[in-house]
Design a protein around this motif. Structure first.
Motif, mmCIF file in Angstrom:
data_model
loop_
_atom_site.group_PDB
_atom_site.id
_atom_site.type_symbol
_atom_site.label_atom_id
_atom_site.label_comp_id
_atom_site.label_asym_id
_atom_site.label_seq_id
_atom_site.Cartn_x
_atom_site.Cartn_y
_atom_site.Cartn_z
ATOM 1 N N TRP A 146 46.937 -19.864 -0.919
ATOM 2 C CA TRP A 146 47.922 -18.877 -1.362
ATOM 3 C C TRP A 146 49.202 -19.006 -0.543
ATOM 4 O O TRP A 146 50.302 -19.031 -1.092
ATOM 5 C CB TRP A 146 47.341 -17.467 -1.258
ATOM 6 N N ILE A 147 49.057 -19.129 0.784
ATOM 7 C CA ILE A 147 50.234 -19.277 1.649
ATOM 8 C C ILE A 147 50.975 -20.564 1.315
ATOM 9 O O ILE A 147 52.205 -20.582 1.237
ATOM 10 C CB ILE A 147 49.835 -19.219 3.134
ATOM 11 N N ALA A 148 50.238 -21.645 1.114
ATOM 12 C CA ALA A 148 50.861 -22.936 0.796
ATOM 13 C C ALA A 148 51.635 -22.889 -0.517
ATOM 14 O O ALA A 148 52.577 -23.671 -0.714
ATOM 15 C CB ALA A 148 49.799 -24.027 0.743
ATOM 16 N N SER A 149 51.281 -21.974 -1.405
ATOM 17 C CA SER A 149 51.976 -21.873 -2.698
ATOM 18 C C SER A 149 53.318 -21.147 -2.581
ATOM 19 O O SER A 149 54.092 -21.126 -3.530
ATOM 20 C CB SER A 149 51.096 -21.156 -3.725
ATOM 21 N N LYS A 150 53.587 -20.553 -1.421
ATOM 22 C CA LYS A 150 54.824 -19.803 -1.205
ATOM 23 C C LYS A 150 55.914 -20.712 -0.643
ATOM 24 O O LYS A 150 55.654 -21.808 -0.173
ATOM 25 C CB LYS A 150 54.585 -18.624 -0.254
ATOM 26 N N ASP A 151 57.145 -20.213 -0.654
ATOM 27 C CA ASP A 151 58.250 -21.030 -0.129
ATOM 28 C C ASP A 151 58.172 -21.141 1.396
ATOM 29 O O ASP A 151 57.427 -20.424 2.053
ATOM 30 C CB ASP A 151 59.606 -20.483 -0.581
ATOM 31 N N LEU A 152 58.944 -22.072 1.954
ATOM 32 C CA LEU A 152 58.888 -22.355 3.390
ATOM 33 C C LEU A 152 59.298 -21.169 4.245
ATOM 34 O O LEU A 152 58.762 -20.964 5.340
ATOM 35 C CB LEU A 152 59.746 -23.570 3.730
ATOM 36 N N PHE A 153 60.233 -20.340 3.758
ATOM 37 C CA PHE A 153 60.649 -19.149 4.493
ATOM 38 C C PHE A 153 59.450 -18.227 4.711
ATOM 39 O O PHE A 153 59.211 -17.735 5.809
ATOM 40 C CB PHE A 153 61.756 -18.424 3.730
ATOM 41 N N PHE A 154 58.686 -17.997 3.657
ATOM 42 C CA PHE A 154 57.514 -17.125 3.746
ATOM 43 C C PHE A 154 56.452 -17.759 4.646
ATOM 44 O O PHE A 154 55.869 -17.090 5.494
ATOM 45 C CB PHE A 154 56.945 -16.865 2.351
ATOM 46 N N GLN A 155 56.208 -19.054 4.473
ATOM 47 C CA GLN A 155 55.202 -19.728 5.293
ATOM 48 C C GLN A 155 55.538 -19.602 6.778
ATOM 49 O O GLN A 155 54.669 -19.335 7.600
ATOM 50 C CB GLN A 155 55.102 -21.204 4.896
ATOM 51 N N ARG A 156 56.814 -19.776 7.109
ATOM 52 C CA ARG A 156 57.237 -19.662 8.515
ATOM 53 C C ARG A 156 57.023 -18.237 9.023
ATOM 54 O O ARG A 156 56.588 -18.030 10.154
ATOM 55 C CB ARG A 156 58.696 -20.055 8.674
ATOM 56 N N GLY A 157 57.326 -17.254 8.194
ATOM 57 C CA GLY A 157 57.101 -15.862 8.586
ATOM 58 C C GLY A 157 55.640 -15.587 8.896
ATOM 59 O O GLY A 157 55.312 -14.908 9.878
ATOM 60 N N ILE A 158 54.743 -16.127 8.083
ATOM 61 C CA ILE A 158 53.309 -15.952 8.317
ATOM 62 C C ILE A 158 52.901 -16.647 9.615
ATOM 63 O O ILE A 158 52.145 -16.105 10.414
ATOM 64 C CB ILE A 158 52.496 -16.506 7.130
ATOM 65 N N GLN A 159 53.411 -17.844 9.841
ATOM 66 C CA GLN A 159 53.065 -18.587 11.049
ATOM 67 C C GLN A 159 53.538 -17.866 12.311
ATOM 68 O O GLN A 159 52.940 -18.019 13.377
ATOM 69 C CB GLN A 159 53.666 -19.993 11.001
#
Length: 82
Positions: free
Chosen positions: A51-64
């Motif tokens: 699910w996280i991988a399906s999101k844009d890089l901005f969102f992925q970075r926020g999760i990380q």
């Protein structure tokens, strides 16, 4: 969470540095979870990672960045920090 043996981490009742408004995209996660039934930690982790991988890089970075932000909030006992 107990069934999956996940550790529940401490969190101040309110922190301006991890306000609920920071997590507006989790609404789409709720919709994706509506029909899911997980039977193991591995299944759950695989779904969340996908699910996280399906999101844009901005969102992925926020999760990380969440673990680091959580550590700062807990270390500052809910007080403001830079």
């Amino acid at each position: 969470m107990e069934t999956l043996k996940w550790e529940v981490l401490p969190n101040p009742p309110y922190s301006p540095d991890i306000a609920p408004s920071d997590y507006y995209l989790f609404r789409s996660m709720t919709h994706g979870l509506a029909e899911q039934h997980f039977t193991s930690y591995e299944d759950t982790k695989k779904w969340v990672d996908s699910w996280i991988a399906s999101k844009d890089l901005f969102f992925q970075r926020g999760i990380q960045m969440l673990p680091e932000r959580w550590e700062k909030v807990v270390a500052s006992d809910g007080q403001y920090f830079n």
